[in-house]
Every structure is written in structure tokens, then in C-alpha cells.
Design a protein around this motif. Structure first.
Motif, PDB file in Angstrom:
ATOM      1  N   ARG A  25      -2.415  -1.616  12.962  1.00  8.60           N
ATOM      2  CA  ARG A  25      -1.478  -0.230  12.441  1.00  8.60           C
ATOM      3  C   ARG A  25       0.059  -0.519  12.091  1.00  8.60           C
ATOM      4  O   ARG A  25       0.518  -0.991  12.542  1.00  8.60           O
ATOM      5  CB  ARG A  25      -1.646   0.517  13.818  1.00  8.60           C
ATOM      6  N   ALA A  26       0.005   0.139  11.442  1.00 10.40           N
ATOM      7  CA  ALA A  26       1.078  -0.161  10.503  1.00 10.40           C
ATOM      8  C   ALA A  26       1.851   0.920  10.098  1.00 10.40           C
ATOM      9  O   ALA A  26       1.012   2.243   9.446  1.00 10.40           O
ATOM     10  CB  ALA A  26       1.678  -1.006   9.634  1.00 10.40           C
ATOM     11  N   THR A  27       3.274   1.134  10.067  1.00  6.05           N
ATOM     12  CA  THR A  27       3.918   2.278   9.259  1.00  6.05           C
ATOM     13  C   THR A  27       4.708   1.405   8.610  1.00  6.05           C
ATOM     14  O   THR A  27       5.532   0.826   8.953  1.00  6.05           O
ATOM     15  CB  THR A  27       4.706   3.769  10.438  1.00  6.05           C
ATOM     16  N   MET A  28       4.928   2.212   7.460  1.00  6.73           N
ATOM     17  CA  MET A  28       6.611   1.989   6.354  1.00  6.73           C
ATOM     18  C   MET A  28       7.181   3.238   6.238  1.00  6.73           C
ATOM     19  O   MET A  28       6.577   4.182   5.378  1.00  6.73           O
ATOM     20  CB  MET A  28       5.983   1.257   5.543  1.00  6.73           C
ATOM     21  N   CYS A  47      -4.728   3.890   3.635  1.00  8.74           N
ATOM     22  CA  CYS A  47      -2.848   4.438   4.010  1.00  8.74           C
ATOM     23  C   CYS A  47      -3.363   5.661   3.489  1.00  8.74           C
ATOM     24  O   CYS A  47      -3.520   6.394   3.122  1.00  8.74           O
ATOM     25  CB  CYS A  47      -2.561   3.694   3.490  1.00  8.74           C
ATOM     26  N   ARG A  48      -2.403   6.373   4.868  1.00  9.29           N
ATOM     27  CA  ARG A  48      -2.241   7.997   4.366  1.00  9.29           C
ATOM     28  C   ARG A  48      -0.470   8.451   4.214  1.00  9.29           C
ATOM     29  O   ARG A  48       0.714   7.619   5.052  1.00  9.29           O
ATOM     30  CB  ARG A  48      -2.263   8.715   5.979  1.00  9.29           C
ATOM     31  N   LEU A  49      -0.253   9.173   3.502  1.00  7.87           N
ATOM     32  CA  LEU A  49       1.154   9.740   3.251  1.00  7.87           C
ATOM     33  C   LEU A  49       1.188  10.411   3.840  1.00  7.87           C
ATOM     34  O   LEU A  49       0.723  11.651   3.454  1.00  7.87           O
ATOM     35  CB  LEU A  49       1.073   9.845   1.498  1.00  7.87           C
ATOM     36  N   LEU A  50       1.960  10.224   5.158  1.00  6.78           N
ATOM     37  CA  LEU A  50       2.629  11.187   5.823  1.00  6.78           C
ATOM     38  C   LEU A  50       4.175  12.431   5.730  1.00  6.78           C
ATOM     39  O   LEU A  50       4.414  13.874   6.034  1.00  6.78           O
ATOM     40  CB  LEU A  50       2.997  10.634   7.309  1.00  6.78           C
ATOM     41  N   LYS A  51       4.417  11.286   4.957  1.00  4.83           N
ATOM     42  CA  LYS A  51       5.943  12.407   4.228  1.00  4.83           C
ATOM     43  C   LYS A  51       6.329  11.638   2.768  1.00  4.83           C
ATOM     44  O   LYS A  51       6.664  10.739   2.479  1.00  4.83           O
ATOM     45  CB  LYS A  51       6.888  12.435   5.494  1.00  4.83           C
ATOM     46  N   LEU A  52       6.332  13.110   1.969  1.00  8.54           N
ATOM     47  CA  LEU A  52       7.371  12.628   1.264  1.00  8.54           C
ATOM     48  C   LEU A  52       8.679  13.483   0.298  1.00  8.54           C
ATOM     49  O   LEU A  52       8.725  14.827   0.074  1.00  8.54           O
ATOM     50  CB  LEU A  52       6.494  12.366  -0.470  1.00  8.54           C
ATOM     51  N   GLY A  53       9.469  12.766   1.558  1.00  6.03           N
ATOM     52  CA  GLY A  53      10.827  13.485   0.939  1.00  6.03           C
ATOM     53  C   GLY A  53      11.567  13.696   0.123  1.00  6.03           C
ATOM     54  O   GLY A  53      11.431  12.560  -1.499  1.00  6.03           O
ATOM     55  N   LYS A  54      13.077  13.606  -0.085  1.00  4.49           N
ATOM     56  CA  LYS A  54      13.999  13.756  -1.217  1.00  4.49           C
ATOM     57  C   LYS A  54      14.600  12.156  -1.034  1.00  4.49           C
ATOM     58  O   LYS A  54      14.662  11.925  -2.134  1.00  4.49           O
ATOM     59  CB  LYS A  54      15.033  15.028  -0.951  1.00  4.49           C
ATOM     60  N   THR A  55      14.433  11.839   0.218  1.00  2.00           N
ATOM     61  CA  THR A  55      15.505  10.891   0.288  1.00  2.00           C
ATOM     62  C   THR A  55      14.217   9.767   1.271  1.00  2.00           C
ATOM     63  O   THR A  55      14.625   8.403   0.624  1.00  2.00           O
ATOM     64  CB  THR A  55      16.383  10.872   1.140  1.00  2.00           C
ATOM     65  N   LEU A  56      13.341  10.004   2.139  1.00  2.00           N
ATOM     66  CA  LEU A  56      12.819   9.319   2.856  1.00  2.00           C
ATOM     67  C   LEU A  56      11.440   9.547   2.053  1.00  2.00           C
ATOM     68  O   LEU A  56      10.283  10.639   2.357  1.00  2.00           O
ATOM     69  CB  LEU A  56      12.603   9.344   4.014  1.00  2.00           C
ATOM     70  N   ALA A  57      10.196   8.640   2.455  1.00  2.00           N
ATOM     71  CA  ALA A  57       8.810   8.374   2.652  1.00  2.00           C
ATOM     72  C   ALA A  57       8.580   7.469   3.473  1.00  2.00           C
ATOM     73  O   ALA A  57       9.088   6.783   3.844  1.00  2.00           O
ATOM     74  CB  ALA A  57       8.062   8.427   0.810  1.00  2.00           C
ATOM     75  N   VAL A  58       7.283   8.414   4.440  1.00  2.00           N
ATOM     76  CA  VAL A  58       6.523   7.606   5.367  1.00  2.00           C
ATOM     77  C   VAL A  58       4.947   7.518   4.959  1.00  2.00           C
ATOM     78  O   VAL A  58       4.882   8.693   5.041  1.00  2.00           O
ATOM     79  CB  VAL A  58       7.012   8.219   6.652  1.00  2.00           C
ATOM     80  N   GLY A  59       4.256   6.664   5.190  1.00  2.00           N
ATOM     81  CA  GLY A  59       2.944   6.384   4.819  1.00  2.00           C
ATOM     82  C   GLY A  59       2.580   5.101   6.653  1.00  2.00           C
ATOM     83  O   GLY A  59       3.389   4.489   6.727  1.00  2.00           O
ATOM     84  N   ASP A  60       1.473   5.779   6.887  1.00  2.00           N
ATOM     85  CA  ASP A  60       0.637   4.587   7.531  1.00  2.00           C
ATOM     86  C   ASP A  60       0.302   3.733   7.258  1.00  2.00           C
ATOM     87  O   ASP A  60      -1.026   4.985   6.679  1.00  2.00           O
ATOM     88  CB  ASP A  60       0.404   5.158   9.084  1.00  2.00           C
ATOM     89  N   SER A  83       0.818  -1.256  -0.183  1.00  2.00           N
ATOM     90  CA  SER A  83      -0.134   0.030  -0.470  1.00  2.00           C
ATOM     91  C   SER A  83       0.891   1.341  -0.222  1.00  2.00           C
ATOM     92  O   SER A  83       0.276   2.582  -0.589  1.00  2.00           O
ATOM     93  CB  SER A  83      -0.741   0.012   1.258  1.00  2.00           C
ATOM     94  N   VAL A  84       1.698   1.033   1.025  1.00  2.00           N
ATOM     95  CA  VAL A  84       2.878   2.397   0.757  1.00  2.00           C
ATOM     96  C   VAL A  84       3.548   2.724  -0.667  1.00  2.00           C
ATOM     97  O   VAL A  84       3.757   3.545  -1.379  1.00  2.00           O
ATOM     98  CB  VAL A  84       3.870   2.359   2.494  1.00  2.00           C
ATOM     99  N   TYR A  85       3.859   1.226  -0.500  1.00  2.00           N
ATOM    100  CA  TYR A  85       4.738   1.699  -1.825  1.00  2.00           C
ATOM    101  C   TYR A  85       3.975   2.238  -3.157  1.00  2.00           C
ATOM    102  O   TYR A  85       4.716   2.655  -4.136  1.00  2.00           O
ATOM    103  CB  TYR A  85       5.080  -0.049  -2.269  1.00  2.00           C
TER     104      TYR A  85
END
Lengths: 147, 147, 147, 147
Positions: free
Chosen positions: C129-132, C102-115, C64-66
Motif C-alpha cells: 500500500r502506498a500514498t504519494m 490508484c485512487r485520487l484522494l485530493k487534487l488541490g491548488k498546490t497539493l495532490a494526494v493519491g493512494d 500511477s499517481v503522477y
């Protein structure tokens, strides 16, 4: 794989960059892929009930992995914590210092990962386990960032 | 602190409760507070690119801590995983078995915590680090639960 | 903040890159910062007792996060998972599909975080509940890496 | 599903049990399954560079989930934190209070799980995401324990 700073240089550097709290933390031992740090437990580290507080344990684990990264990468390192996981296992002793035994699991170009076992001094059973991930600034960058 | 099952008894029991997948997992070593397990890597454990998949690594870490709890608590244990943290550090080798080195950090009345380093066989650098928490059924209870 | 692929393009792309498993996963909904995915639960996703297995839930959260990252970054993205945390809250229904919100919490230059919250279809209470965290390849890089 | 304490009762109780720090934390909003709390950011919450420190963010997330559990379980609750995961996403503003938006994901017999988004007041982008698990004392028990 060599250290960029030895134990004395690292201690001196922590003193410079953390003037308010450097007396709380002591570098006990340092190798190329491990560090042992002590939290000198004082009143401000305790919570009601007289045990070491969660934020104090978080701070100790965080400083340990940060110091390990500094020891390898050198003073210019502007790493920032991007992830932490914590398992609180047992009640810490309020009257004992806390010892962090940290292993460096990875030191990559953009990420460093270390894990830590926390002990009340004098006990063999860990009170907590933690992992910290640091985002490292790209080579040549002057600023810390969160990735 | 004694084991409730030795390595052979544990292997036999895993065969009974995981008939579909028991051939994937081999108990390599067992002590009172550690276990080493092997994932016999086959096609179904790989993802595009030929490396071991995340779900396969999750499964190996999870089975390792579960087997450790079983070895200590005995067959009646109906533990369920309540928490997991995972750090993926390096690319696994698709052509090598995966080895899990698990330490039991806590075995309490209601919670057990183990952490795991995962290696591609033949390499000294871990490909991943994991922690698993299991909720244990209350004494006398017949059913697993999530706490 | 625009999507690089819409829902149909994303579904088509997942089919190309995950030929073995694309039938397991369906993109139900997609916005600029959220995605809903379905795991079509089949026998291979179950564990003894008839509930959805941990590795299957891990796989669903990870995909999902991918997929969310792909939808924003486009086909060339070679992101790899570097960190995951998981809380298993309730027993999933073995006879129901699993839905990941899934919510995308951050999409940075080198890291992305979704929960992600995982539900058995038809229930309002999350089963997990998961975070990736994903490490993104530097601009212009042709290869995925672990940071 | 009813609250055992309303917002005023909860605020009063936090004042009693955290006499040293109760002025740092304000209950802004409370429902049956969510709480919003404010950290009144002061010098002691900052780290070099002028942003809110990791231990301060840990403390805020931890207090938020604890307060939520108290509001549901009532004053007698002696819950202890057993697990935490944290993703630090962006640099917090040092000159702004920090707001924690917490959802209660599970309130079981022995475990409670809440997750939290942390914001610098006035910004819509979260600076961190956290999950906290609390171990609850068995009914009738007078003492907190780590499970």
C-alpha cells in the motif's frame, strides 16, 4: 534565516493562541533550525497501562514543528498540517515528562518539513520518531488552507 | 551493541548478495548505530530533467538501513522492509553522487528502524529524508517474512 | 472534475516524457478519480530471490499517481513528489506483472494526494500500500518545485 | 478469517478497557476485514477555529485499527502501534461527528496493517487518510511489545 520570534515571544504567542493547552507545552530551547519542547505529562495524557498516549505524542510532535515554523515565519502564519509519519519505538515512561527534539528540514514557500525525536525525560533512547509537513499560506493570504 | 561485521566485511558481503548492483553502493563509514553510504550516480539513476530519480533514492535509503542491520545482526539476517516514509525536500544534483547518512533508531527482536538524510555530495541541505522499518526473522528461523 | 486527457492521450504523453521506461508501464484503466496501471515485470525489476524490488514498486506507485494528476491537470503539469509512505505487506510474485490500483484522494491548488494498492496479477491480496503527495506548480508557473 | 468478537462483544470490550473514553467511540459496522467507527465530537476534540484536532483524528484512526485487530484476534490481544502515516486533506467540520472507514490490509503473525479514511459525517470527501501498523505479541506471550 533569522528568527522572527525569540523563545519568550514564541512562548507568549503560544499562550495566546492555545489558551486551553498552553500549560501542557513548554519551549525549552530554540535556534534558527531547531526547537526543544516539553510536554508536562498529566493524567489526561496517559492511556490505560500508565504510558503516554499516542494522541498526546502526536500533539507534542505537531506543536513542536508548528512552533518552529511560527518562530521563523512570525505570528501571521496560518500553517496547517498536511502530512505526518510516526514510528513508535519504545514504551514511554508515564511518570516522566516527554521531550521533543525537532529539526527544521525545510522551510519553503508553500511547504515546511520538520522531524522530531521524542524522549521520556532522563532517557537517551527515543520513544518515537515523527515527521510533520505543514502547508503554508501564500504570501498575502489571510487564510490557512490544505494546499 | 557491538558490530557483527566491520566496514570491510560488510562491503564484501554486499558484493556477494547484490552482485548486479554492488558497484552502485559504497560503504563510506560505519559505527555501532550509524552508517554513511554513497550512491555512485550513473545514467540509470537519473530521470528526465537530469536529477536522481525517486526509485534510486528509495533504493539508496533502503540499502543503507539494510546494511546497518546486517552490520549489527550478521550475515544470516533475512530482514525485509515492511514500512517506508519519504519526504522529498529539494531537487538533487544529477551530476553529483548521493550520500546517505543513516541513524539506527531501534534494533529490536522483530523490528529494526533507521532514518536517513540524503544529500547531493557537496551540499549541506538534505534533498530527502526517509525512514525504513525492517521485519527481522525470529531467532532460529531460516526464512524472511513480512511479519 | 473532467479528465484533461483520456487513456490514449495519457499513454501517448507518458511515451513522450518517459522514452526510456514507457514500455514498462501500461495504463489499463482511467476514470476521473482512479487509474489502474500495470508494471510489465522484467529482469531489471527483480531483486535477489526473484521478487519485484522495492524501488520498482516505488516507481510504479509514483508513476500511477503522477499519471492520474496528468490526466486531470493536462500536459503542462510539472508536479514533483514531495511525500511518500509505503507499507510492504506480502512477498510479490516475481513471475507476474504488478498491478497498481490508484485512487485520487485530493487534487488541490498546490497539493495532490493519491493512494495505491499494489497486487501481483492474479492475486486478490495486496503486496503493498502506498500514498504519494505531489506538489503542483502555481497557475502560470513554468517550473516544477518542491513547495 | 472469522471474527473472534461480533459488534456487540467488541463494543462491550472497548467499554471495559477504555473506561474514560469509550463514550467517544461507537462501533457502527463490522465485517471480517473492515470496521466503521464514529467519533462523537465534543468540545475536547476541537482546536482553535472549531475544527476537529489532529490528536483527535489520530486517536480515532488508531482506535479503529485496534478495534479491528481485537475483533479478529480476540480479547487477549495486546497489540501496540508501531507506525502511523497520516495525510490531512481537508478541513473537518467542527459541528459534525467524524466517521472512520477502516480496511484491514494484513493480519500476520507479528504485524497487522489497516488503513482508514476519515469523513465529517454527511460529506463524501475524506478529511484525512491514515495507515496504522500494529505489532502483535507472539503466541503465548502475555505482554505487549514494540517488536
Amino acid at each position: 534565516m533569522a528568527l522572527a520570534m525569540n523563545r519568550d515571544e514564541l512562548s507568549q504567542y503560544l499562550k495566546e493562541v492555545f489558551p486551553q493547552v498552553h500549560k501542557d507545552f513548554v519551549v525549552e530551547d530554540l535556534t534558527e533550525d531547531s526547537i526543544t519542547m516539553r510536554l508536562v505529562v498529566q493524567d489526561q495524557h496517559l492511556r490505560p497501562g500508565g504510558t503516554v498516549s499516542g494522541p498526546s505524542m502526536f500533539g507534542l510532535a505537531d506543536v513542536s514543528v508548528y512552533a518552529m515554523v511560527l518562530a521563523r515565519k512570525g505570528r501571521q502564519s496560518l500553517a496547517v498540517t498536511t502530512n505526518s509519519s510516526f514510528d513508535f519505538l519504545r514504551k514511554p515512561e508515564g511518570g516522566a515528562d516527554m521531550i521533543a527534539a525537532c529539526r527544521l528540514l525545510k522551510l519553503g514557500k508553500t511547504l515546511a518539513v520538520g522531524d522530531v525525536l521524542l524522549y521520556s525525560e532522563g532517557s537517551d533512547l527515543p520513544v518515537a520518531r515523527a515527521t510533520m509537513t505543514y502547508s503554508l499560506p501564500p504570501a498575502g493570504s489571510a487564510a490557512a488552507n490544505f494546499g
